[in-house]
Design an enzyme around this catalytic site. Structure first.
Site, short mmCIF file in Angstrom:
data_model
loop_
_atom_site.label_atom_id
_atom_site.label_comp_id
_atom_site.label_asym_id
_atom_site.label_seq_id
_atom_site.Cartn_x
_atom_site.Cartn_y
_atom_site.Cartn_z
N ARG A 46 0.85 -1.04 0.45
CA ARG A 46 -0.15 0.45 -0.03
C ARG A 46 0.86 1.31 0.32
O ARG A 46 1.82 1.06 0.81
CB ARG A 46 -0.89 -0.03 1.16
CG ARG A 46 -1.91 -0.73 1.14
CD ARG A 46 -3.31 -0.12 0.27
NE ARG A 46 -4.41 -1.10 0.58
CZ ARG A 46 -4.95 -2.58 -0.93
NH1 ARG A 46 -3.59 -2.62 -1.18
NH2 ARG A 46 -5.69 -3.31 -0.59
N GLU A 68 -3.88 7.41 -5.44
CA GLU A 68 -3.71 7.02 -6.94
C GLU A 68 -5.57 7.52 -7.35
O GLU A 68 -6.67 7.00 -6.64
CB GLU A 68 -4.28 5.47 -5.93
CG GLU A 68 -2.57 4.31 -6.01
CD GLU A 68 -2.94 3.36 -5.59
OE1 GLU A 68 -3.58 2.35 -5.68
OE2 GLU A 68 -1.98 3.01 -4.50
N HIS A 103 -1.52 0.26 -10.27
CA HIS A 103 -1.98 -0.52 -9.00
C HIS A 103 -1.90 -1.76 -9.44
O HIS A 103 -3.52 -1.45 -9.76
CB HIS A 103 -2.92 0.50 -8.16
CG HIS A 103 -2.71 -0.33 -7.00
ND1 HIS A 103 -3.66 -0.04 -5.69
CD2 HIS A 103 -2.87 -2.03 -6.11
CE1 HIS A 103 -4.00 -0.76 -5.10
NE2 HIS A 103 -3.63 -1.99 -5.34
C1 8YV Z 1 -6.65 -4.79 -5.54
C2 8YV Z 1 -5.12 -4.83 -3.86
O1 8YV Z 1 -6.26 -2.92 -6.71
O2 8YV Z 1 -6.28 -7.11 -3.14
C3 8YV Z 1 -5.51 -5.49 -2.97
O3 8YV Z 1 -5.59 -5.32 -1.70
O4 8YV Z 1 -4.92 -3.95 -3.43
C4 8YV Z 1 -5.23 -5.08 -5.18
O5 8YV Z 1 -5.84 -6.99 -5.74
C5 8YV Z 1 -7.84 -4.14 -5.64
O6 8YV Z 1 -8.72 -4.73 -4.71
C6 8YV Z 1 -8.68 -4.91 -7.02
O7 8YV Z 1 -9.32 -3.48 -7.46
#
Ligand code: 8YV
Length: 317
Positions: free
Chosen positions: A236, A265, A283
Site C-alpha cells: 500500500r 491513486e 496498482h
Molecule cells: C487491487 C489490492 O488493487 O487486493 C488488494 O488489496 O490492492 C488489489 O488486488 C484491488 O483490490 C482491485 O482493484
C-alpha cells in the site's frame, strides 16, 4: 417490483466500482445491481434496498457509505487488503466483511520480482533506448545485477513468502522483517526494519495497509538502505512516507524504486513522473485476467454463501 424499482426476489447488491466482465456477469446472474459509485447519491429508497456492497481493496467502504445503507448485511471486497473498509463501523452493525486472499498471492509476488528486475536492470530505459534508434550511436550504460543480491522482505505473510520463494530462485540472499517469526522459514528474521534495510540491496514491501504499517518506510529506513539500495512497494502507498521517498530518489539517497502503489491513486504526486530512477505501475499487481476472475469468483462465492445461509469462505469480520 418494490418502490425502489428492484424485484424483491433477488437481493440487491450495491456496486462501488466496476469489475472485470466475468465478475459483473456472475453478479448480474444472481443479484439486482445498483451502482453507488456516482457522486450523486442515489435516492433513499434505492439505498434502503441494498443488502450487500461489493468494492475493491483500494476503494474500500468508509463510515459514510456504510451509514448511508441502512439494510446492509455484507461487504464483499474484491481484494485481499481491507484497510480501506471501516471495520469498526461494519462490526458495530453486525455487517459481515469478506476479502479475497490467496488467489492473488502469486501474481502480486510476480509483480514484486518484475519491478525488482525492471528497476535494477533498467528494462524500461533499455527498451526506450532501442526504440528511439539511438542504439547504433550510443551504447546503453551498464546496470545493476539483481541475481545473487540481498533481498529484504518487509512483511512475511502470504505475499512476502511468495516473493522470497521467487528471489531464492535468483540465488538471492533473503532476510525478512515481520512482527511474527516464522520458525520454519529458511530465511533470517531481522529484529529491526533498520537493520534489514542496512543489510539489504533491495527492500520489497509486502505488508498489509492500515495504521500499524503507515509510513513505516520513512526517511531513516531509506537512509539505512543507502545510495546503492532499491525499494519495491507492492503493498500500500500508505506504508511508505512518500515525501521522504521522493526526496531520497531526487537526491540519489537511494538508487531507485519500483512502485505499484501510491498515497494518492490514481492522481500520483507529479514529482514521480520527473524521475528516471523509478519504474511505476498503475496498482496492477493482481491485475491479470486469470487472477481478477478468481478474485471475482471468490467474492461472489462469499455473497452466495451469505444469502444461502452457508459459512463464509473468507471472512474478515
Ligand atoms: C487491487 C489490492 O488493487 O487486493 C488488494 O488489496 O490492492 C488489489 O488486488 C484491488 O483490490 C482491485 O482493484
Amino acid at each position: 417490483m418494490t418502490g425502489s424499482g428492484f424485484s424483491t426476489e433477488r437481493p440487491v447488491v450495491g456496486l462501488l466500482c466496476s469489475f472485470d466482465e466475468s465478475t459483473l456477469r456472475r453478479l448480474a446472474d444472481s443479484y439486482e445491481l445498483s451502482s453507488l459509485s456516482n457522486s450523486d447519491r442515489p435516492p433513499g429508497d434505492q439505498r434502503a434496498a441494498v443488502r450487500a456492497l461489493v468494492t475493491r481493496g483500494d476503494i474500500g467502504a468508509d463510515r459514510s457509505v456504510i451509514a448511508s445503507l441502512p439494510n446492509l448485511e455484507i461487504i464483499a471486497c474484491y481484494g485481499v487488503g481491507f484497510d480501506a473498509i471501516d471495520l469498526d463501523a461494519a462490526r458495530a452493525r453486525g455487517i459481515r466483511v469478506t476479502n479475497t486472499p490467496d488467489v492473488l498471492t502469486e501474481d502480486v509476488a510476480d509483480m514484486g520480482i518484475g519491478l525488482a528486475l525492471a528497476v535494477t536492470r533498467q528494462l524500461l530505459r533499455g527498451h526506450a533506448h532501442v526504440r528511439s534508434g539511438r542504439w547504433p550511436d550510443a551504447a546503453f550504460p551498464l546496470v545493476k545485477r539483481f541475481y545473487g543480491s540481498r533481498v529484504g522482505v518487509v512483511g512475511y505473510g502470504r505475499v512476502g513468502k511468495a516473493v522470497a520463494r521467487r528471489a531464492a530462485a535468483f540465488d538471492c540472499e533473503i532476510g525478512y522483517f515481520d512482527i511474527a517469526s516464522d520458525e520454519k522459514s529458511p530465511h533470517s528474521r531481522f529484529d529491526s526494519l533498520h537493520e534489514l534495510a542496512g543489510w539489504a540491496d533491495m527492500l520489497i514491501v509486502t505488508v498489509a495497509g492500515g495504521p500499524t504499517t503507515a509510513r513505516m518506510i520513512d526517511a531513516s529506513v531509506l537512509e539505512a538502505l543507502g545510495p546503492n539500495g532499491y525499494l519495491v512497494n507492492i503493498s500500500r502507498g500508505s506504508a511508505v512516507d512518500e515525501l521522504a521517498l521522493l526526496t531520497a530518489l531526487e537526491c540519489s539517497r537511494i538508487a531507485g524504486a519500483g512502485l505499484d502503489v501510491y498515497w494518492n491513486e490514481p492522481n500520483i504526486d507529479p514529482r514521480f513522473r520527473a524521475l528516471d530512477n523509478v519504474v511505476l505501475q498503475p496498482h496492477h499487481a493482481s491485475a491479470t485476467v486469470e487472477t481478477r476472475q478468481a478474485m471475482g469468483r471468490l467474492m461472489c462465492d462469499n455473497l452466495d454463501a451469505h444469502f444461502n445461509g452457508g459459512a463464509l469462505l473468507t471472512p474478515v469480520a
